[in-house]
Write a protein that holds these residues in place. Sequence first.
Motif, PDB file in Angstrom:
ATOM      1  N   ARG A 135       0.841  -1.190   0.000  1.00 12.67           N
ATOM      2  CA  ARG A 135       0.000   0.000   0.000  1.00 12.67           C
ATOM      3  C   ARG A 135       0.879   1.243   0.000  1.00 12.67           C
ATOM      4  NH1 ARG A 135      -4.754  -1.913  -1.680  1.00 12.67           N
ATOM      5  NH2 ARG A 135      -5.595  -3.533  -0.316  1.00 12.67           N
ATOM      6  N   THR A 136       0.677   2.121  -0.966  1.00  6.52           N
ATOM      7  CA  THR A 136       1.435   3.368  -1.033  1.00  6.52           C
ATOM      8  C   THR A 136       0.480   4.536  -1.186  1.00  6.52           C
ATOM      9  OG1 THR A 136       1.691   3.247  -3.449  1.00  6.52           O
ATOM     10  CG2 THR A 136       3.421   2.220  -2.105  1.00  6.52           C
ATOM     11  N   LEU A 137       0.945   5.719  -0.808  1.00  7.78           N
ATOM     12  CA  LEU A 137       0.178   6.940  -1.017  1.00  7.78           C
ATOM     13  C   LEU A 137       0.519   7.516  -2.387  1.00  7.78           C
ATOM     14  CD1 LEU A 137       0.554   8.724   2.446  1.00  7.78           C
ATOM     15  CD2 LEU A 137      -1.575   7.894   1.454  1.00  7.78           C
ATOM     16  N   SER A 138      -0.486   7.837  -3.166  1.00 11.76           N
ATOM     17  CA  SER A 138      -0.232   8.423  -4.475  1.00 11.76           C
ATOM     18  C   SER A 138       0.267   9.854  -4.330  1.00 11.76           C
ATOM     19  CB  SER A 138      -1.515   8.403  -5.318  1.00 11.76           C
ATOM     20  OG  SER A 138      -2.531   9.160  -4.695  1.00 11.76           O
ATOM     21  N   SER A 139       1.148  10.243  -5.234  1.00  9.84           N
ATOM     22  CA  SER A 139       1.680  11.621  -5.281  1.00  9.84           C
ATOM     23  C   SER A 139       2.283  12.066  -3.954  1.00  9.84           C
ATOM     24  CB  SER A 139       0.569  12.595  -5.706  1.00  9.84           C
ATOM     25  OG  SER A 139       0.021  12.229  -6.944  1.00  9.84           O
ATOM     26  N   SER A 140       2.971  11.130  -3.296  1.00  7.75           N
ATOM     27  CA  SER A 140       3.562  11.497  -2.002  1.00  7.75           C
ATOM     28  C   SER A 140       5.044  11.153  -1.955  1.00  7.75           C
ATOM     29  CB  SER A 140       2.825  10.769  -0.874  1.00  7.75           C
ATOM     30  OG  SER A 140       2.961   9.362  -1.009  1.00  7.75           O
ATOM     31  N   ASP A 141       5.689  11.120  -3.118  1.00 10.11           N
ATOM     32  CA  ASP A 141       7.099  10.758  -3.170  1.00 10.11           C
ATOM     33  C   ASP A 141       7.967  11.838  -2.526  1.00 10.11           C
ATOM     34  OD1 ASP A 141       6.129   8.668  -4.709  1.00 10.11           O
ATOM     35  OD2 ASP A 141       6.487   9.733  -6.580  1.00 10.11           O
ATOM     36  N   PHE A 142       8.989  11.386  -1.801  1.00 10.45           N
ATOM     37  CA  PHE A 142       9.953  12.313  -1.216  1.00 10.45           C
ATOM     38  C   PHE A 142      11.261  12.166  -1.974  1.00 10.45           C
ATOM     39  CE2 PHE A 142      13.400  13.266   1.784  1.00 10.45           C
ATOM     40  CZ  PHE A 142      13.084  14.590   2.045  1.00 10.45           C
ATOM     41  N   GLU A 174       1.859   7.986   8.196  1.00 14.47           N
ATOM     42  CA  GLU A 174       1.403   7.388   9.450  1.00 14.47           C
ATOM     43  C   GLU A 174      -0.126   7.291   9.500  1.00 14.47           C
ATOM     44  OE1 GLU A 174       3.695   9.124  12.904  1.00 14.47           O
ATOM     45  OE2 GLU A 174       4.297   7.007  12.778  1.00 14.47           O
ATOM     46  N   VAL A 175      -0.827   8.205   8.833  1.00 17.76           N
ATOM     47  CA  VAL A 175      -2.280   8.085   8.722  1.00 17.76           C
ATOM     48  C   VAL A 175      -2.626   6.833   7.918  1.00 17.76           C
ATOM     49  CG1 VAL A 175      -4.373   9.120   7.784  1.00 17.76           C
ATOM     50  CG2 VAL A 175      -2.714  10.556   8.973  1.00 17.76           C
ATOM     51  N   LEU A 176      -1.890   6.617   6.810  1.00 19.45           N
ATOM     52  CA  LEU A 176      -2.100   5.410   6.011  1.00 19.45           C
ATOM     53  C   LEU A 176      -1.859   4.162   6.854  1.00 19.45           C
ATOM     54  CD1 LEU A 176      -2.506   3.911   3.291  1.00 19.45           C
ATOM     55  CD2 LEU A 176      -0.044   4.172   2.905  1.00 19.45           C
ATOM     56  N   VAL A 177      -0.812   4.168   7.650  1.00 18.40           N
ATOM     57  CA  VAL A 177      -0.501   3.022   8.507  1.00 18.40           C
ATOM     58  C   VAL A 177      -1.666   2.728   9.448  1.00 18.40           C
ATOM     59  CG1 VAL A 177       1.002   2.219  10.380  1.00 18.40           C
ATOM     60  CG2 VAL A 177       1.998   3.337   8.374  1.00 18.40           C
ATOM     61  N   GLU A 178      -2.236   3.769  10.046  1.00 16.45           N
ATOM     62  CA  GLU A 178      -3.360   3.579  10.959  1.00 16.45           C
ATOM     63  C   GLU A 178      -4.594   3.060  10.229  1.00 16.45           C
ATOM     64  OE1 GLU A 178      -3.424   3.683  14.116  1.00 16.45           O
ATOM     65  OE2 GLU A 178      -1.494   4.614  14.576  1.00 16.45           O
ATOM     66  N   VAL A 179      -4.862   3.602   9.048  1.00 17.32           N
ATOM     67  CA  VAL A 179      -6.036   3.174   8.273  1.00 17.32           C
ATOM     68  C   VAL A 179      -5.899   1.703   7.876  1.00 17.32           C
ATOM     69  CG1 VAL A 179      -7.265   3.449   6.089  1.00 17.32           C
ATOM     70  CG2 VAL A 179      -6.633   5.464   7.426  1.00 17.32           C
ATOM     71  N   VAL A 180      -4.727   1.323   7.391  1.00 17.19           N
ATOM     72  CA  VAL A 180      -4.508  -0.066   6.988  1.00 17.19           C
ATOM     73  C   VAL A 180      -4.657  -1.001   8.183  1.00 17.19           C
ATOM     74  CG1 VAL A 180      -2.775  -1.704   6.154  1.00 17.19           C
ATOM     75  CG2 VAL A 180      -3.076   0.490   4.999  1.00 17.19           C
ATOM     76  N   ALA A 181      -4.127  -0.599   9.331  1.00 15.68           N
ATOM     77  CA  ALA A 181      -4.252  -1.426  10.536  1.00 15.68           C
ATOM     78  C   ALA A 181      -5.710  -1.572  10.955  1.00 15.68           C
ATOM     79  CB  ALA A 181      -3.429  -0.824  11.675  1.00 15.68           C
ATOM     80  N   THR A 182      -6.478  -0.495  10.870  1.00 19.95           N
ATOM     81  CA  THR A 182      -7.902  -0.533  11.227  1.00 19.95           C
ATOM     82  C   THR A 182      -8.675  -1.451  10.291  1.00 19.95           C
ATOM     83  OG1 THR A 182      -7.811   1.711  12.133  1.00 19.95           O
ATOM     84  CG2 THR A 182      -9.981   0.848  11.545  1.00 19.95           C
TER      85      THR A 182
END
Length: 201
Positions: A135-142, A174-182
């Motif tokens: 799972r990755t966030l779109s348009s969030s590359d660093f 970290e929001v993505l991490v929480e959503v995936v865990a939920t």
Amino acid sequence: MKHYIGIAGTHAKGSTNTKLINFIQKHLAGKAEVELVDVTNWPVFHKTENFALPAGVKEVADKIAAADGVIIATPEYDHSIPASLMNGLAWLSYGIHPFDNKPVMITGASYGALGTSRAQAHIRRILDAPEIHARTLSSSDFMVSRSLGAFDDEGNLTDAALVKRFDALFAEFEVLVEVVATLAEASRVAEADAEKLAHEG
């Protein structure tokens, strides 16, 4: 505190991506634990009998599976990721699935002005493959461009605005991490309820 696995796409001498993942580990200390692993020293991928894996692959796979997420720092070679990183991902998806639904943050450093945009787009497609299913966030590359001059002698990024951008993107991650865990917990509960009803029926 969340536990993440950090991967540098190359461990070549003087690699600025190794510097980047080391910076991330140090920068996040106190907020998150980042454990660094090396996936670039395994034999060239080939199909083996009974899905046998080279030494070290299963250990890394188990660490990824147990982690809250993964942070990858990749260089860009010929508009793509290094062969060593692609090779590591191939072994980590051969009969095993440690990345399944695992949140992955993509970062990268490049000597040039364009950063690692094309390599990051490529690895995003690889991580989306059914055998990996991360799972990755779109348009969030660093991206760290002109990376030879981006770090000081202590390995810190010298551009305060770039560090601020990393912090913002990591907060999103970290929001993505929480959503995936939920979602994973909700799925486990639903499966348990369905199994209970099946037995009762």
